[in-house]
Design an enzyme around this catalytic site. Structure first.
Site, PDB file in Angstrom:
ATOM      1  CB  ILE A 150     -29.076   3.724  45.193  1.00 46.14           C
ATOM      2  CG1 ILE A 150     -28.078   2.583  44.957  1.00 46.14           C
ATOM      3  CG2 ILE A 150     -29.586   3.692  46.630  1.00 46.14           C
ATOM      4  CD1 ILE A 150     -26.819   2.666  45.796  1.00 46.14           C
ATOM      5  CB  ALA A 229     -24.858   8.546  49.587  1.00 46.32           C
ATOM      6  NE  ARG A 230     -18.906   6.260  47.996  1.00 48.62           N
ATOM      7  CZ  ARG A 230     -19.607   5.184  47.711  1.00 48.62           C
ATOM      8  NH1 ARG A 230     -20.613   4.814  48.498  1.00 48.62           N
ATOM      9  NH2 ARG A 230     -19.332   4.458  46.642  1.00 48.62           N
ATOM     10  CG  ASP A 254     -25.109   2.521  56.534  1.00 46.22           C
ATOM     11  OD1 ASP A 254     -24.973   1.837  57.569  1.00 46.22           O
ATOM     12  OD2 ASP A 254     -24.817   2.103  55.400  1.00 46.22           O
ATOM     13  CD  GLU A 259     -17.559   4.517  56.767  1.00 48.66           C
ATOM     14  OE1 GLU A 259     -17.245   3.381  56.351  1.00 48.66           O
ATOM     15  OE2 GLU A 259     -18.556   5.133  56.354  1.00 48.66           O
ATOM     16  CG  HIS A 278     -20.276   1.646  55.128  1.00 51.63           C
ATOM     17  ND1 HIS A 278     -19.254   2.449  54.691  1.00 51.63           N
ATOM     18  CD2 HIS A 278     -21.009   1.361  54.020  1.00 51.63           C
ATOM     19  CE1 HIS A 278     -19.353   2.626  53.390  1.00 51.63           C
ATOM     20  NE2 HIS A 278     -20.422   1.977  52.965  1.00 51.63           N
ATOM     21  N   GLY A 280     -25.174  -0.506  54.486  1.00 48.24           N
ATOM     22  CA  GLY A 280     -25.994  -0.384  53.282  1.00 48.24           C
ATOM     23  C   GLY A 280     -25.914  -1.586  52.359  1.00 48.24           C
ATOM     24  CB  ALA A 281     -23.355  -3.128  50.440  1.00 46.05           C
TER      25      ALA A 281
END
Length: 525
Positions: A150, A229-230, A254, A259, A278, A280-281
């Site tokens: 990424i 990322a995390r 993000d 969460e 979240h 990102g995907a």
């Protein structure tokens, strides 16, 4: 054949099973107890993040041979339980790479041009054109922390904007990249020089709260930070503080420590910040892609026993897997320990197997998988461990030796990084792995829980000082193993503890003048 689908999967993915006469049992939205009869007879199981497969559930799945995770994360699957049952666990590690990289760029651009603030102002009837002066990306310096797949996709896109790129990744040699692509530097230089910082690293003990108040205030006042990322890599309370103090210009997150994001999070009241849930995907392409990928992988395994992106399987023979399980566990533990004692880029790995361990390939892959787990942002599995080690510039040698050994089986693993470290292990008659040689010191150590590796001057009073310090801090010693064979002037100890030790206690131990080396080892097995 029967496959359980317990989370949303696209129709394109489901069609793969229908076209191959594989029965689909959709349990999405149902309680596990309502589906026990299907669980007992299912051959495959596909999940996303909404289903948790622990050991109790896995043990009820009598016929299960494969678990497919549509996505990257496998924290919701008990990998050890699945492996013990000979169940293959697969994921789709590459399906969201482009989506995550594009979302990173979207946040960078939105921050640079005050998109969110401008929209909110218009919603309130404001026209703040002259107060919302943005910044061009052209010519700016972006610091990319984490140079995996990424991170590299982000770099491609940043270079298209004619940005200057700084890169930091302690586990990747400089010569992997061309000089005109980016400049490799240390983290402090990157923090101080970058106009934008974007994070693409895993969350580990080393990266947790990596960007705390101390590091955040080292950034330029005009700088912005982005995390797709995390959660947990950036300390959220500290980020809120630096934004309110106007020590940096902006941030975009993000991912979060918890969460869904708590309603009382300080981030929600912070200025100049963009928050997304979240995403990102979360693209149609990524979601469709992971559905098709995981359904194809599970179908190919069920019909042809093909392995693709298998987390826990280095080969196809189930019987052989069960026979080798203790040795695979030993090699994984050796890799885990080496990952915790080896600092900096790893240059060379030598693995030598003795005695009854003649199938070296799975042993080597198991070792590499464990060694690399916290060194790369991608999920490491038996399929990609060898390729990733080559990408990191590691020279890997895995051999079987006919030389005599004091043990019926032995795995000797030597890793060269900033120093050369050798660990030897053996599986005893009880099928439990043990360390038998640590840094040249002969001793037999059960591999579980929390251990302290301590080297000290071989003088009276050291054990008492160490024991007193740990006792004063309410840390119980379960065992204290000592070896003096290597050097008459130095001793080496392995101390088994009931609990993990905080870093400040390690610092206190290091302050004892007779101690030359203290390293905490946390083993999950």
């Amino acid at each position: 054949m029967k496959v359980i689908i317990s989370d949303p999967i696209s129709e394109d993915g489901l069609r793969i099973f229908k076209d191959n006469n594989i029965e689909i049992v959709n349990t999405n939205g149902k309680n596990i107890d309502e589906s026990l009869s299907d669980i007992k007879t299912a051959d495959g199981w596909i999940i996303r993040s909404g289903t948790t497969l622990d050991s109790k559930i896995i043990d009820k799945a009598d016929n299960l041979t494969v678990i497919g995770r549509a996505g990257v994360g496998i924290d919701n699957i008990d990998i050890s339980a699945a492996t013990r049952r000979g169940i293959v666990v697969m994921n789709t590690p590459d399906a969201n790479t482009i989506s995550a990289a594009e979302h990173t760029m979207a946040l960078i651009l939105a921050l640079s041009r005050n998109v969110s603030t401008g929209h909110n102002g218009l919603s309130k009837g404001e026209w703040n054109r002259h107060s919302l002066i943005g910044s061009e990306l052209h010519g700016k310096i972006i610091g990319v922390v984490g140079l995996g797949k990424i991170g590299r996709e982000v770099i491609k896109r940043c270079r298209a904007f004619n940005m200057q790129v700084l890169g930091y990744d302690p586990f990747i040699p400089e010569d992997i990249f061309r000089e005109d692509e980016l400049k490799i530097c240390n983290l402090e230089y990157l923090i101080k020089k970058s106009d934008y910082i974007t994070l693409h690293i895993p969350l580990t003990n080393d990266t947790n709260n990596l960007f705390d108040y101390e590091n955040l205030i080292k950034m330029k006042k005009e700088a912005r930070i982005i995390n797709v990322a995390r959660g947990g890599i950036i300390n959220e309370a500290d980020l809120s503080k630096v934004l309110k103090e106007k020590k940096i210009t902006g941030a975009a997150l993000d991912v979060f420590e918890s969460e869904p994001l708590d309603s009382d999070s300080p981030l929600l009241s912070s200025p100049n910040i963009i928050l997304t849930p979240h995403l990102g995907a979360s693209t149609k392409e990524a979601k469709k892609g992971v559905s098709i990928s995981i359904c194809n992988q599970v179908k190919n395994f069920l019909i042809n026993e093909e392995l693709d992106n298998a987390i826990n399987m280095p080969f196809k023979n189930f019987a052989h897997l069960k026979e080798m399980a203790p040795f695979l566990q030993l090699s994984e533990l050796l890799g885990d320990i080496h990952s915790q004692v080896s600092d900096g880029p790893i240059k060379k790995i030598d693995i030598n197997c003795y005695g009854s361990i003649k199938d070296t390939k799975p042993i080597g892959l198991s070792f590499l998988r464990s060694l690399l787990q916290n060194r790369v942002p991608e999920r490491v599995n038996y399929i990609n461990a060898d390729a990733l080690s080559k990408e990191l510039g590691m020279e890997v040698s895995i051999n079987f030796s006919t030389s005599d050994s004091n043990y019926s089986n032995l795995i000797s693993a030597t890793v060269l990084s900033d120093k050369k470290v050798q660990l030897d292990g053996s599986v005893f008659d009880d099928n439990l792995p043990r360390l038998v040689n640590i840094f040249g010191y002969k001793m037999e150590v059960n591999l579980s829980g929390t251990l302290l590796f301590v080297q000290n001057d071989d003088v009276p009073g050291v054990i008492g000082k160490v024991g007193t310090l740990l006792g004063d801090n309410k840390i119980n010693i379960a065992a204290y193993l000592l070896s003096r064979e290597k050097n008459r002037n130095l001793a080496f100890a392995v101390i088994r503890l009931d609990d993990t030790v905080e870093p400040n206690i390690i610092d206190m131990l290091n302050s004892i003048k007779e101690l030359k080396f203290v390293r905490q080892i946390n083993l999950k097995h």
